[in-house]
Write an enzyme that holds these catalytic residues in place. Sequence first.
Site, PDB file in Angstrom:
ATOM      1  N   PRO A  74       0.807  -1.228   0.000  1.00 35.42           N
ATOM      2  CG  PRO A  74       0.056  -0.952   2.197  1.00 35.42           C
ATOM      3  CD  PRO A  74       0.839  -1.878   1.319  1.00 35.42           C
ATOM      4  CB  CYS A  75       3.233   2.739  -2.420  1.00 36.81           C
ATOM      5  SG  CYS A  75       2.356   2.571  -3.968  1.00 36.81           S
ATOM      6  CG  HIS A  76      -2.786   3.540  -1.240  1.00 36.30           C
ATOM      7  ND1 HIS A  76      -2.514   2.230  -1.582  1.00 36.30           N
ATOM      8  CD2 HIS A  76      -3.692   3.476  -0.239  1.00 36.30           C
ATOM      9  CE1 HIS A  76      -3.239   1.414  -0.826  1.00 36.30           C
ATOM     10  NE2 HIS A  76      -3.960   2.141  -0.003  1.00 36.30           N
TER      11      HIS A  76
END
Lengths: 230, 165
Positions: free
Chosen positions: A197-199
Site C-alpha cells: 500500500p504505497c498510497h
Amino acid sequence: MGCATMKQRELDLIASLLDDVEPRAATRRWLATQEGRRELMAYRHILRLLGRAYAGPSTARLFPVVYYSALRTPIGRVFVAATDVGLVRVAFRETETAFAAELRRRLRAEVTTSARKLAPAVRQLDAYFRGRRRTFDLPLDLRDLTPFQRRVLQATRDVPLGKVVSYGEIARRVDCPRGSRAVGQALGRNPIPIVIPCHRIVAGGGGLGGYTGGLPIKRTLLQLEGALAG
Amino acid sequence: MSAGHTPPQRLVERYRSEIFSYLMRILQHRADAEDVCQEVLMRAYREVSGLRPDTNLRAWLYRVATNMAFNALRQRKRRWAHEAREEGRSKIRWSPSPYLRVQLRELVQAVDRLPRRQRAALIQRHFQGLAYRDIAASLGCTEAAARANVYQAVKRLRDAVVDES
C-alpha cells in the site's frame, strides 16, 4: 567488537555503498585522494563479486512464465500478474497490450493469461474494493528488485489500512533517515501497488505526496480506507 | 505483524520463498536448503500460535532458519564436507576470465570463513534486504551490533580478496 579497530572513514565508505547513505564530508574528501579512490574501487569490486557469487540465477531464469488476469474495480480495470513464486505486478490505467509487453520486456518471461493462477489475488482485490478485506494474504515475488527497494516495500507493507505514514518515517524505518527522496523513488516504482500500500505513504507536511498511478487514485484509495475524509 | 485476522500458519507461508532463498545462500546447496526450509516451516507451524502477538515474525523465522542452517552446515562438514563443497561451487557461474575466477573462489572461501553472525548478517542485509532492526531481532543483538557485523564482514572480505598491488 572488532569494529573499534576499523577506521571511521572506511566504515563510512562501506555504509555509503551498502546502505545508500551519503558519506560524511571528511570521508568525501578522503575519497578524492588516491588512497580513497583505491579503497572505493576495492569495495565496489567486492560487492560486485558478492553479487556474482550469491545473487542467484539470472532474471531470465527467475521468471520462466508469468500469468496474468484482470478485474473491474472502482478505479477502473486492474491487471494482476504472478509467477510461480507469487504476485509480481498490479497495474491500472494501462492497456492489456502495454501490460503484457512490460512483463515480457522487464521480466524476460513467457506471458500468458490464467484466471485460475490469479484467482486468489483477484478475489482478495475484489473484496478489498468492496470494503470487505483489510489485509492481503498473498505471496509476493519481489526478486527483481534491489535490496533497498525490498526494504522500503516491506516497511510499507507493514502500514495498516486506515493509517498513513510519511516518507521520512519509512526512511527512518529502513535505516536511511535522510533518504525520504530515495524512499519516494522506490515507492514510485512499486510493482505491486494496492497490495503493497504505497498510497498510505504521504508527505510529511500533511500533503498527499505523489502517486505513480495519479493523485486522484491515491485520494480514492485513502477515502475508501477511511484514512481521508470523503 | 501486519495482517489482522490471517491465521498465523498462513502468515508463515508468506515467507516460504524468502526463507528458501536465504537458506540457498547460506548452504549453497539446493537439496539441503529444501530440507532445512521444510524443518523451519514445520517448527514455525508448531510454534507460531504460541508466539507473543508483538513478535516480529519475519525476524523470528530468520533466527530459526539461521540456527538450523548453521547446524546443518556443521553436520554436513562432519559427514560429507567434500562433496557438498564441490556441488556448492558448481552453482556459481564462473567468469571466463581466469583472474576473476580466482577472485570469486577466494571470495566464496572468505565468506565460508566469516564468523557465522557476520555471514548471516551480511546475507540478510545485502541479499535478503532486511532492515537492521530485523537483523538485530533475528540475531538477538542490538541494531548497532547488527550493523557492525555487516560492515565488519565486508571489511574482512575486502582484506581477504583484493590485493594491495
